[in-house]
Scaffold this motif. Structure first.
Motif, short mmCIF file in Angstrom:
data_model
loop_
_atom_site.label_atom_id
_atom_site.label_comp_id
_atom_site.label_asym_id
_atom_site.label_seq_id
_atom_site.Cartn_x
_atom_site.Cartn_y
_atom_site.Cartn_z
N GLU A 174 0.85 -1.19 0.00
CA GLU A 174 0.00 0.00 0.00
C GLU A 174 0.88 1.24 0.00
N ILE A 175 0.37 2.31 -0.56
CA ILE A 175 1.09 3.58 -0.57
C ILE A 175 0.48 4.47 0.50
N ASP A 176 1.31 4.92 1.43
CA ASP A 176 0.86 5.77 2.53
C ASP A 176 1.68 7.06 2.47
N GLY A 177 1.11 8.07 1.86
CA GLY A 177 1.88 9.30 1.65
C GLY A 177 3.05 9.00 0.72
N ASP A 178 4.25 9.34 1.17
CA ASP A 178 5.43 9.04 0.37
C ASP A 178 6.14 7.78 0.86
N ARG A 179 5.38 6.93 1.57
CA ARG A 179 5.94 5.67 2.04
C ARG A 179 5.22 4.51 1.37
#
Length: 897
Positions: free
Chosen positions: A569-574
């Motif tokens: 999953e993409i969480d912000g820029d993480r």
């Protein structure tokens, strides 16, 4: 074991104070004969007293093979596990005789010849006739005649049932297209064979610009190893090698006996006179392989074989990767799947480790460089771990290495965390690796354990504790237990200090358990690249270079599978994968992926501002789909292996949350950083350097630091600070729990280890010492400036006692400092024990001493090397340094004035 979740603060402190067996060191218990009851009770009580939590009985080669799994053996086994239960020890089944799981001491193939390993060989010819000959097992041969005799009946490598599996005509030069290959299998036959060779003939003509390549399988007549592609072999192994244990143990399963441990299942790594092409060893073969490969590749099996052997144009990498994917899947299901089903039917866990070609190295293939790991269960680590209930890995000697980090990575990929790390020593002073390291100190072993904890280890598994220390005057490796991968640490003079190490190791492990590691970087594990390119491709070195540099710079990481990446999953820029959040993803010389699914996710990550770093070769092909749909995703590409300065620049651009740790003295300590639920942080710092390291920690605008002591289990809080400076002495480890605070903070705080003392008032104790090799012997004068091995005790291994009649000039609280000791120390004043230490610093608080005369006794336990290597080829040019080699001194604890 799943990571503990929802543990309260009180429960966490309780676990730290008194860790359970899951965190305590464990050990193989080597049986060299069938032990009697007295031996079982005495040794198991000793193991318990020295801090071990779990025992795995392992029959070694010194035990007659006919005794293995006999009624007497099983009765002794039942007795031993029952005694372990009484003592509160846990146990696991080590599943075979010696090692290489699956053969059951040879019983699996007795009367079942069809289960013996069958291999695929190949040979190319410029005419219509060809030969396969000179088959040998160099990997086994290098281990010596005892191992060869154990693995092969009659100490011979012999073959039968030679069968032509495929034959192909193809251009003598480069092949650029599959259409250039002609299947002539029906026109080729085995013309002659014997136990060591075969000859094949083609009924047609081989043109001048053509080559004939034949693939021939043969079954070993003499190997006790099984065909791991056959579930029938695994089922037979269970019948004769595992079920007898569970039946005789009965009520002791699953407690205290809670798991089965497998060890390096692998067939022989054969080479022969005509070997050529991409594979480095022969391949296991079964009738199911051709169908499995054809289904995976969608091309006829013979064409896949040719792609495995040599380049066949554009589809080479895809076909090769898909071939090994089918091969590995068949092997994993047949062996590990069958074992897992048995374990679950018996309510116990399956654990153990496969061959790790990266052992003792950071490079993926920097350990067992003479083998091609693709032919064994030794590449698909994420897939293999899916069959285990608990992850275990293997490590060799006492340097940092990839194994625990990869073990933790595959565990997290499969919904668990951390791993058991089996550690063994191979000889450094002699080419006979099995001679081991009787010169091993507890300081060396303990330092490695702390590093392993920082790299992902939950439990330290030692290889091993011994039933007997073997025979003098016999340097034969393996057959003499003394030189069967020593040391047997329970025969080391420093063994009586092992409980100090065991308690500390368990507490460090529990401290780490209660937080999720901070891992700013993910490294994509290049599985399909490894299958397609082979072990000498640059991906192996690039993985190692990224890992080693990241740790040296203080940045933790985890390896992630292609599937983990695709499903992230993409969480912000993480990017969040395997339960961890990453700020950057590394593609280490990746040339082949299974599909484009991971690339789609990485493209989203890049668009969200994430960093993607690649090095070495660029992506060239997908096994499924077209590579043309994807452009280069890397935000930074390095043409060669990463260098430290370049990595510093890359890492400076990513924001790492949590505590910031900065070195103030050049050298960096080992560190582990993890976050608890609720935003509290845990930090482990360890100095394995020769000099004191100073570092600085900050967290937000201010923080409170709890200092948890793994030595005694206590915990206390400091004041609130803006930043904290810490001085770590050599071999010092610190466990710190940090959390931000809104309270007013002091600008700076200090954590220092040594108690305050006045070194200007030091009293050097350099003269007047006497020495005896044991308390009942006569004491003689000795120098404390050089070891006892130079003073008439060259072959003495044990506990030497130094005595000194000393005078105290003034009432005070005194500290005894011992600058150099080899290797473990107990200090007594007038017969009263004041402390034990088995690693630096050797500092002892003597307490308040009044002016007067005292008898100071320093008992030093060295290693067993000088005794066990004496009069053997393994001694080397110098003796092991023993005892005191610098003058101790006294200092007052309080300062004048």
């Amino acid at each position: 074991m799943e990571q503990i979740k929802g543990t309260t603060d009180t429960e966490g402190r309780g676990l730290f104070l008194d860790p359970t067996h899951k965190f305590r060191p464990s050990a193989y218990w080597f049986w060299h004969s069938i032990p009697d009851e007295e031996t079982c009770r005495r040794q198991l009580a000793d193991f318990k007293a020295r801090g071990l939590g779990t025992i795995l009985i392992q029959a070694r080669i010194a035990l007659p093979r006919e005794d293995y799994m006999s009624d007497a053996y099983l009765a002794a086994y039942r007795l031993a596990i029952g005694v372990a239960a009484q003592l509160g020890l846990k146990a696991a089944i080590y599943d075979d005789y010696n090692w290489i799981s699956g053969h059951a001491g040879g019983r699996t193939v007795e009367g079942r010849d069809e289960l013996r390993e069958r291999h695929l060989f190949w040979s190319s010819s410029k005419d219509s006739k060809g030969t396969i000959s000179g088959i040998h097992a160099p990997f086994t041969e290098r281990m010596g005649p005892e191992i060869f005799r154990w693995q092969y009946e009659g100490s011979k490598v012999e073959w039968c049932e030679w069968t032509l599996e495929a034959a192909l005509l193809h251009p003598a030069g480069a092949i650029t297209d599959l259409n250039q290959i002609t299947d002539v299998t029906k026109a080729v036959r085995i013309a002659a064979s014997d136990p060591v060779s075969c000859r094949f003939e083609y009924d047609g003509a081989v043109q001048a610009d053509q080559t004939l390549t034949a693939f021939v399988s043969a079954r070993s007549m003499t190997s006790r190893l099984i065909n791991y592609l056959m579930p029938e072999a695994a089922a037979r192994f269970i019948e004769v090698g595992l079920r007898p244990f569970t039946e005789v143990l009965d009520d002791l399963v699953p407690d205290p006996l809670g798991s089965i441990f497998y060890d390096q299942p692998a067939a022989g790594f054969y080479r022969w006179d005509q070997i050529e092409g991409n594979p480095g060893n022969s391949l296991l073969f079964s009738s199911k392989l051709s169908e499995s490969v054809a289904t995976r590749t969608c091309v006829p099996f013979p064409l896949s074989l040719m792609a495995v052997l040599r380049d066949v144009g554009e589809p080479t990498r895809r076909l090769r990767a898909q071939f090994y994917a089918a091969y590995a899947s068949l092997m994993n299901e047949a062996f590990f799947g069958t074992l897992r089903n048995f374990a679950e039917r018996n309510g116990i866990a399956l654990t153990g480790h496969e061959i790790l070609p990266h052992i003792s190295s950071w490079s993926l293939n920097g350990g067992f460089t003479s083998i091609d790991p693709r032919v064994a269960p030794a590449v698909d680590f994420f897939g293999i771990d899916g069959f285990r209930h608990e992850t275990a890995v293997d490590s060799n000697n006492f340097d940092p290495q990839l194994a625990p980090k990869l073990g933790d990575s595959v565990a997290r990929s499969n919904g668990r965390s951390r791993c058991v790390v089996e550690t063994y020593a191979s000889a450094l002073r002699t080419p006979v690796r099995a001679a081991g390291q009787w010169e091993l100190t507890l300081e060396t072993m303990r330092a490695q354990a702390v590093r392993l904890h920082c790299l992902g280890m939950r439990q330290f598994l030692w290889h091993g504790v011994y039933q007997t220390d073997g025979r003098s005057g016999d340097p034969t490796p393996f057959a003499n237990p003394r030189f069967d991968y020593g040391p047997g640490i329970n025969f080391e003079p420093w063994w009586k200090y092992h409980d100090i190490f065991a308690q500390e190791s368990a507490r460090i492990s529990t401290f780490i358990e209660l937080a999720v590691p901070r891992t700013p970087v993910a490294i994509l594990y290049p599985l399909h690249t490894a299958w397609a390119e082979g072990p000498r491709h640059s991906h192996a070195h690039h993985v190692g270079a990224w890992c080693e540099h990241l740790l040296a710079l203080g940045y933790d990481f985890m390896l992630v599978s292609e599937s983990d990446t695709a499903n992230a999953e993409i969480d912000g820029d993480r990017i969040v994968a395997s339960g961890l959040a990453f700020q950057a993803v590394v593609l280490p010389s990746v040339t082949v992926l299974e599909s484009g699914a991971a690339l789609v996710t990485l493209a989203r990550f890049k668009d969200a501002g994430g960093s993607i770093w690649s090095s070495g070769d660029r992506l060239l092909s997908l096994c499924e789909g077209s590579i043309e749909a994807f452009t280069d995703l890397a935000t930074t590409h390095l043409p060669g292996p990463p260098e430290r300065r370049t990595m510093e620049e890359l890492l400076a651009a990513i924001a790492v949350p949590g505590p910031q740790i900065r070195s103030l003295s050049g050298a960096k300590p080992w560190q582990w950083v993890g976050e608890e639920p609720g935003g509290r942080w845990r930090v482990v710092l360890f100095n394995d350097a020769a000099k004191t390291i100073r570092c600085e920690i900050s967290l937000g605008k201010g923080f409170i630091c709890e200092v948890w002591s793994p030595a005694d289990g206590t915990a206390h809080s400091t004041s609130a600070y803006g930043y904290l400076t810490i001085a770590l002495e050599p071999q010092e480890v610190r466990c710190l729990r940090l959390y931000e605070t809104d309270e007013p903070v002091e600008t700076q705080g200090h954590l220092r280890s040594p108690p305050a003392f006045d070194d200007k008032r030091a009293v050097v104790l350099g003269e007047g010492w006497t020495f005896a090799p044991d308390a009942d012997a006569a004491f003689i004068p000795i120098s404390v400036l050089k070891g006892w091995e130079e003073q008439g005790f060259a072959a003495f291994s044990g506990t030497g006692i130094y005595r000194l009649d000393m005078g105290i000039a003034a009432d005070d609280d005194w500290i005894l400092q011992i600058p150099e000791a080899h290797t473990a120390v107990t200090v007594r004043i007038d017969g009263r024990e004041v402390g034990r230490r088995a690693w630096r610093p050797y500092r002892f608080v003597l307490g308040h001493l009044r002016k007067g005369a005292y008898e100071l006794e320093i008992a030093v336990s060295n290693t067993a090397a000088n005794r066990y290597y004496n009069h053997t080829p393994y001694l080397g040019s110098t003796r092991d340094t023993s005892g005191l080699t610098a003058a101790p001194f006294l200092v007052p604890l309080t300062r004048e004035g």
